[in-house]
Scaffold this motif. Structure first.
Motif, short mmCIF file in Angstrom:
data_model
loop_
_atom_site.label_atom_id
_atom_site.label_comp_id
_atom_site.label_asym_id
_atom_site.label_seq_id
_atom_site.Cartn_x
_atom_site.Cartn_y
_atom_site.Cartn_z
N GLN A 69 39.59 40.45 38.34
CA GLN A 69 39.78 41.42 39.45
C GLN A 69 40.54 42.11 37.99
O GLN A 69 42.13 41.55 37.87
N GLY A 95 39.61 52.08 39.20
CA GLY A 95 39.82 52.91 40.55
C GLY A 95 39.82 51.99 41.91
O GLY A 95 41.02 51.33 43.12
N ASN A 96 38.46 50.83 41.97
CA ASN A 96 38.43 49.90 43.05
C ASN A 96 39.72 49.05 42.76
O ASN A 96 39.70 48.47 43.86
N ASP A 97 40.07 48.46 41.66
CA ASP A 97 40.83 47.43 42.17
C ASP A 97 42.22 47.71 41.93
O ASP A 97 43.47 47.04 42.58
N GLU A 98 42.26 49.59 41.96
CA GLU A 98 44.12 50.39 41.83
C GLU A 98 45.43 49.40 40.73
O GLU A 98 46.28 48.83 41.24
#
Length: 128
Positions: A69, A95-98
């Motif tokens: 991540q 973006g999915n991990d922010e």
């Protein structure tokens, strides 16, 4: 134990560094410029260059761990007008991990045709 990944950039052996390193569950990716694959031209435009930087960084992370991540990124821009384009490309890549992120405008990068450079920190995901 320390494991290293290399991207094939000519700067790695010349300047004495690796693209990424894993120490325990931490993964650190060096400043990554939009260096094209051998025989290919440099992509133009800040968004395309950010995408290329992310591709190189993600490939290095994948070499070091199966599941990870991204927790921090640092983006270095030479022109503040590129912020939105780079930010959107960053969101598409991470973006999915922010992750927490920093965007800094710098006076220049090693190659005057580079618009952006990227650093990435990640951790190995623990099994659920």
């Amino acid at each position: 134990m320390t494991t290293r990944a290399r991207s094939g950039s000519p700067y790695e052996p010349a300047y004495g560094f690796c693209r990424a390193v894993r120490v325990g569950d931490r993964l650190e990716v060096a400043g990554t410029a939009p260096v094209p694959p051998p025989g290919e031209p440099l992509v133009t435009g800040a968004a395309a260059q950010m995408t290329r930087c992310a591709e190189i960084a993600v490939a290095a992370l994948a070499e070091l761990a199966d599941d990870w991540q991204v927790i921090r990124t640092r983006m270095y821009l030479v022109d503040p007008a590129d912020a939105d384009a780079v930010g959107r490309a960053h969101a598409a890549a991470f973006g999915n991990d922010e992750p927490v992120a920093t965007m800094v405008v710098v006076a220049g990068l090693l190659d005057p045709d580079w618009r952006v450079e990227l650093e990435v920190e990640a951790v190995v995901r623990l099994p659920a």
